[in-house]
Design a protein around this motif. Structure first.
Motif, PDB file in Angstrom:
ATOM      1  N   GLY A  32       0.804  -1.217   0.000  1.00 17.86           N
ATOM      2  CA  GLY A  32       0.000   0.000   0.000  1.00 17.86           C
ATOM      3  C   GLY A  32       0.836   1.265   0.000  1.00 17.86           C
ATOM      4  N   HIS A  33       0.225   2.357   0.453  1.00 20.63           N
ATOM      5  CA  HIS A  33       0.877   3.668   0.472  1.00 20.63           C
ATOM      6  C   HIS A  33       0.865   4.180   1.914  1.00 20.63           C
ATOM      7  N   ALA A  34       2.042   4.365   2.491  1.00 16.56           N
ATOM      8  CA  ALA A  34       2.146   4.648   3.921  1.00 16.56           C
ATOM      9  C   ALA A  34       2.527   6.092   4.221  1.00 16.56           C
ATOM     10  N   VAL A  35       2.151   6.515   5.429  1.00 16.07           N
ATOM     11  CA  VAL A  35       2.659   7.746   6.029  1.00 16.07           C
ATOM     12  C   VAL A  35       3.712   7.319   7.037  1.00 16.07           C
ATOM     13  N   ILE A  36       4.929   7.849   6.910  1.00 18.37           N
ATOM     14  CA  ILE A  36       6.001   7.421   7.806  1.00 18.37           C
ATOM     15  C   ILE A  36       6.653   8.614   8.493  1.00 18.37           C
ATOM     16  N   THR A  37       7.188   8.352   9.675  1.00 20.25           N
ATOM     17  CA  THR A  37       7.963   9.341  10.421  1.00 20.25           C
ATOM     18  C   THR A  37       9.381   8.816  10.581  1.00 20.25           C
ATOM     19  N   ILE A  38      10.352   9.670  10.307  1.00 21.64           N
ATOM     20  CA  ILE A  38      11.767   9.311  10.451  1.00 21.64           C
ATOM     21  C   ILE A  38      12.330  10.115  11.615  1.00 21.64           C
TER      22      ILE A  38
END
Length: 245
Positions: free
Chosen positions: A66-72
């Motif tokens: 899918g298409h994710a929202v990520i935090t680095i």
């Protein structure tokens, strides 16, 4: 998303949206901005410093992960995992744009060919008002228009592939192909749904999924309007050059 050098490492912080395939990936390329400009890093996944906040619920469903929202959050990457030089990341990203656009065009052309085959089979078997659906001009003409759009999309892809094979970046040509093909495939998928009526919006065939996927394709790898805007800028630039203004 930013990055800064720290000894023999780089430290990356930021947030990214619509990262396709993040869930389940074993390796990723992270782009971040340094004082020099854009940088690209090869990173191993999963990593505790990279958090998947959520996977977006999107109209399409064919992309693994899918298409994710990520935090680095304070991701430390060894300096030797930078791809190329600091500040050159945007230039490197441009190299893959044209082949990526074309691969999407080819993928969804194949899907729409299959949808057209299914719709054709349905129209040649299903009867309404005393004759086969395909014999009704309203239906037969839609299938004929599909045939035309399919061939035009194929020719556009072949032309652009030839440009890339010649060694050119094909930035302009791939923009033209992406707009032309994605819009044509949307028309094809829509007609297939229409030809099949209620069956076209059901999950009994892949036609409804193709429609959803192709609708998203008009946005992915640059919306139609952005490509047209870019092409219009080139037209203006070329005109000024030709007229020495």
């Amino acid at each position: 998303t930013t990055c800064r050098p720290d000894g023999n490492h780089w430290v990356i912080n930021g947030r990214k949206t619509f990262i396709t395939g993040a869930e389940g990936a074993k390796v990723g390329i992270v782009m971040a901005k340094s004082d020099d400009g854009a940088c690209m890093f090869l990173v191993d996944l999963p990593d505790p410093a990279i958090r998947i906040d959520r996977v977006l619920d999107t109209i399409d469903s064919s992309m693994p992960g899918g298409h994710a929202v990520i935090t680095i959050d304070n991701l430390r990457v060894p300096a030797d995992q930078m791809l190329g030089a600091s500040g050159e990341g945007f230039k490197y990203a441009q190299v893959r744009l044209s082949p990526a656009r074309l691969s999407h065009c080819m993928r969804w052309l194949g899907a729409c060919r299959r949808a057209h085959e299914i719709a054709t089979d349905y129209a040649c078997r299903r009867e309404a008002f005393g004759k086969l659906l395909v014999d009704h001009e309203g239906v037969g003409f839609m299938l004929a228009e599909n045939l035309i759009d399919l061939k035009q999309a194929e020719l556009m892809i072949d032309w652009c592939a030839g440009v890339l094979d010649s060694g050119s970046l094909g930035t302009t040509e791939s923009s033209m192909a992406k707009v032309s093909v994605s819009e044509a495939l949307m028309r094809i998928a829509d007609r297939c749904v229409q030809v099949m009526g209620g069956m076209g919006v059901s999950g009994d065939t892949i036609v409804e999924q193709v429609f959803r996927e192709v609708r998203a394709f008009r946005i992915y790898d640059g919306p139609t309007e952005v490509h047209k805007w870019s092409l219009a800028k080139k037209i203006k630039h070329d005109w000024k050059h030709d007229h020495a203004l």
